[in-house]
Design a protein around this motif. Structure first.
Motif, PDB file in Angstrom:
ATOM      1  N   TYR A  73       0.762  -1.346   0.022  1.00  0.00           N
ATOM      2  CA  TYR A  73      -0.053  -0.035  -0.072  1.00  0.00           C
ATOM      3  C   TYR A  73       0.753   1.361  -0.050  1.00  0.00           C
ATOM      4  O   TYR A  73       0.225   2.365   0.273  1.00  0.00           O
ATOM      5  CB  TYR A  73      -0.875  -0.079   1.290  1.00  0.00           C
ATOM      6  CG  TYR A  73      -1.946  -1.105   1.022  1.00  0.00           C
ATOM      7  CD1 TYR A  73      -2.803  -0.956   0.130  1.00  0.00           C
ATOM      8  CD2 TYR A  73      -1.905  -2.149   2.082  1.00  0.00           C
ATOM      9  CE1 TYR A  73      -3.808  -2.371   0.102  1.00  0.00           C
ATOM     10  CE2 TYR A  73      -2.847  -3.384   2.002  1.00  0.00           C
ATOM     11  CZ  TYR A  73      -3.774  -3.162   1.149  1.00  0.00           C
ATOM     12  OH  TYR A  73      -4.562  -4.329   1.059  1.00  0.00           O
ATOM     13  N   ARG A  74       2.123   1.031  -0.135  1.00  0.00           N
ATOM     14  CA  ARG A  74       3.165   2.375  -0.334  1.00  0.00           C
ATOM     15  C   ARG A  74       2.367   3.229  -1.436  1.00  0.00           C
ATOM     16  O   ARG A  74       2.074   2.943  -2.425  1.00  0.00           O
ATOM     17  CB  ARG A  74       4.318   1.907  -0.512  1.00  0.00           C
ATOM     18  CG  ARG A  74       5.636   2.984  -0.640  1.00  0.00           C
ATOM     19  CD  ARG A  74       5.605   3.541   0.671  1.00  0.00           C
ATOM     20  NE  ARG A  74       6.206   2.509   1.819  1.00  0.00           N
ATOM     21  CZ  ARG A  74       7.352   2.247   2.186  1.00  0.00           C
ATOM     22  NH1 ARG A  74       8.309   3.013   1.199  1.00  0.00           N
ATOM     23  NH2 ARG A  74       7.721   1.321   3.072  1.00  0.00           N
ATOM     24  N   GLY A  75       2.411   4.581  -1.274  1.00  0.00           N
ATOM     25  CA  GLY A  75       2.065   5.526  -1.999  1.00  0.00           C
ATOM     26  C   GLY A  75       0.802   5.947  -1.722  1.00  0.00           C
ATOM     27  O   GLY A  75       0.156   6.801  -2.149  1.00  0.00           O
ATOM     28  N   LYS A  76      -0.117   4.958  -0.748  1.00  0.00           N
ATOM     29  CA  LYS A  76      -1.257   5.644  -0.309  1.00  0.00           C
ATOM     30  C   LYS A  76      -1.167   5.870   1.411  1.00  0.00           C
ATOM     31  O   LYS A  76      -0.212   5.021   2.103  1.00  0.00           O
ATOM     32  CB  LYS A  76      -2.476   4.471  -0.450  1.00  0.00           C
ATOM     33  CG  LYS A  76      -2.679   4.290  -1.902  1.00  0.00           C
ATOM     34  CD  LYS A  76      -3.804   3.161  -2.312  1.00  0.00           C
ATOM     35  CE  LYS A  76      -4.046   3.072  -3.813  1.00  0.00           C
ATOM     36  NZ  LYS A  76      -5.245   2.003  -4.085  1.00  0.00           N
ATOM     37  N   ILE A  77      -2.118   6.787   1.843  1.00  0.00           N
ATOM     38  CA  ILE A  77      -2.375   6.618   3.370  1.00  0.00           C
ATOM     39  C   ILE A  77      -3.025   5.641   3.782  1.00  0.00           C
ATOM     40  O   ILE A  77      -4.086   5.195   3.214  1.00  0.00           O
ATOM     41  CB  ILE A  77      -3.013   7.971   3.471  1.00  0.00           C
ATOM     42  CG1 ILE A  77      -2.165   9.296   3.158  1.00  0.00           C
ATOM     43  CG2 ILE A  77      -3.489   8.188   4.927  1.00  0.00           C
ATOM     44  CD1 ILE A  77      -3.131  10.497   3.134  1.00  0.00           C
ATOM     45  N   VAL A  78      -2.665   4.881   4.976  1.00  0.00           N
ATOM     46  CA  VAL A  78      -3.310   3.708   5.417  1.00  0.00           C
ATOM     47  C   VAL A  78      -3.547   4.081   6.828  1.00  0.00           C
ATOM     48  O   VAL A  78      -2.817   4.898   7.711  1.00  0.00           O
ATOM     49  CB  VAL A  78      -2.244   2.445   5.456  1.00  0.00           C
ATOM     50  CG1 VAL A  78      -2.676   1.390   6.221  1.00  0.00           C
ATOM     51  CG2 VAL A  78      -1.675   2.144   4.054  1.00  0.00           C
ATOM     52  N   VAL A  79      -4.818   3.616   7.311  1.00  0.00           N
ATOM     53  CA  VAL A  79      -5.322   3.739   8.600  1.00  0.00           C
ATOM     54  C   VAL A  79      -5.441   2.420   9.227  1.00  0.00           C
ATOM     55  O   VAL A  79      -6.062   1.466   8.616  1.00  0.00           O
ATOM     56  CB  VAL A  79      -6.615   4.626   8.910  1.00  0.00           C
ATOM     57  CG1 VAL A  79      -6.977   4.950  10.205  1.00  0.00           C
ATOM     58  CG2 VAL A  79      -6.411   6.149   8.493  1.00  0.00           C
ATOM     59  N   LEU A  80      -5.011   2.132  10.405  1.00  0.00           N
ATOM     60  CA  LEU A  80      -5.148   1.032  11.039  1.00  0.00           C
ATOM     61  C   LEU A  80      -6.072   0.987  12.201  1.00  0.00           C
ATOM     62  O   LEU A  80      -5.797   2.068  13.096  1.00  0.00           O
ATOM     63  CB  LEU A  80      -3.834   0.167  11.498  1.00  0.00           C
ATOM     64  CG  LEU A  80      -2.612   0.049  10.416  1.00  0.00           C
ATOM     65  CD1 LEU A  80      -1.544  -0.534  11.302  1.00  0.00           C
ATOM     66  CD2 LEU A  80      -3.249  -0.716   9.357  1.00  0.00           C
ATOM     67  N   GLU A  81      -7.133   0.430  12.429  1.00  0.00           N
ATOM     68  CA  GLU A  81      -7.931   0.456  13.392  1.00  0.00           C
ATOM     69  C   GLU A  81      -7.716  -1.065  14.117  1.00  0.00           C
ATOM     70  O   GLU A  81      -8.389  -2.174  13.676  1.00  0.00           O
ATOM     71  CB  GLU A  81      -9.243   0.671  12.992  1.00  0.00           C
ATOM     72  CG  GLU A  81     -10.317   0.701  14.087  1.00  0.00           C
ATOM     73  CD  GLU A  81     -11.881   0.411  13.519  1.00  0.00           C
ATOM     74  OE1 GLU A  81     -12.788   0.151  14.288  1.00  0.00           O
ATOM     75  OE2 GLU A  81     -12.062   0.659  12.371  1.00  0.00           O
TER      76      GLU A  81
END
Length: 228
Positions: A73-81
């Motif tokens: 997912y590099r290149g995108k913002i990632v949210v972990l919940e």
């Protein structure tokens, strides 16, 4: 905080402590406040996850059988919940509070949103069936990944459900902590009288090309139901 919330908090903490009976074997997909102290995360920084440093990489499989590699997912913002479908704070936030419909709105803006369940077998909220029920009840469309050994949870220092982490497009951890400043989960008792969604604020700062103004807060909610 109103008298209602003062009286409600101990009940939520008690509900967090109830563990589910050991689930029967399931055919599909890998499966992944006891006290005031349990309701808030420790101030100790996580050994593997540091603000301003590359987010620890991991590979986990979701409850529908798809494998997710964070580096992909590099290149995108990632949210972990960090997610427990039976935690009353998670239920409150997803039905009344800051998480209600929020992941869907974030994904529509190009954010990758991954739930992670680090609950061990026999613990509250563990198992594909319970996760599926929670996702349906909360209207969640994002995947939830199974981390039943707790390896990824410990790597990130996840202590509560919900516990949030934001990773920028370069793979750097830029936020960790609570979803908001209302520790009832309902968004009705914000500190300083104004509700602040910390994840939303972090995403706004990233969109504006600015440093995240509040990169680290104390998480609240149920303790993550690790096996050890």
């Amino acid at each position: 905080m109103t008298l209602r919330h003062v009286l409600l908090l101990p009940l939520l903490l008690l509900a967090c402590n109830k563990e589910a009976p050991a689930p029967a074997p399931e055919a599909k997909a890998p499966e992944g406040k006891t006290s005031a102290a349990a309701a808030a995360a420790s101030d100790k920084p996580a050994a593997g996850a540091e603000i301003g440093k590359p987010a620890p990489d991991f590979t986990l499989t979701d409850y529908e059988g798809k494998t997710h590699h964070l580096a992909d997912y590099r290149g995108k913002i990632v949210v972990l919940e960090w997610f427990n479908p039976e935690c009353p704070f998670v239920k409150a936030s997803h039905t009344k509070g800051s998480l209600k419909g929020y992941s869907k709105r974030a994904v529509e803006k190009g954010v990758v949103w991954l739930g992670i369940n680090s609950g061990a077998p026999g613990k509250q909220g563990h198992g594909a069936e319970r996760v599926a029920e929670g996702r349906k009840a909360f209207g969640m469309e994002n995947p939830v990944l199974a981390d039943e050994t707790g390896k990824v949870g410990h790597l990130y220092g996840a202590t509560n459900t919900p516990h949030m982490f934001v990773i920028d497009a370069q793979g750097t951890l830029v936020y960790r902590g609570a979803i908001d400043n209302s520790p009832d989960g309902e968004g009705e008792s914000p500190k300083d009288g104004k509700l602040v969604n910390h994840v939303d604020a972090a995403l706004e700062d990233l969109a504006a090309g600015k440093p995240v103004r509040t990169p680290d807060t104390r998480a609240y909610g149920c303790s993550v139901k690790y096996g050890s």
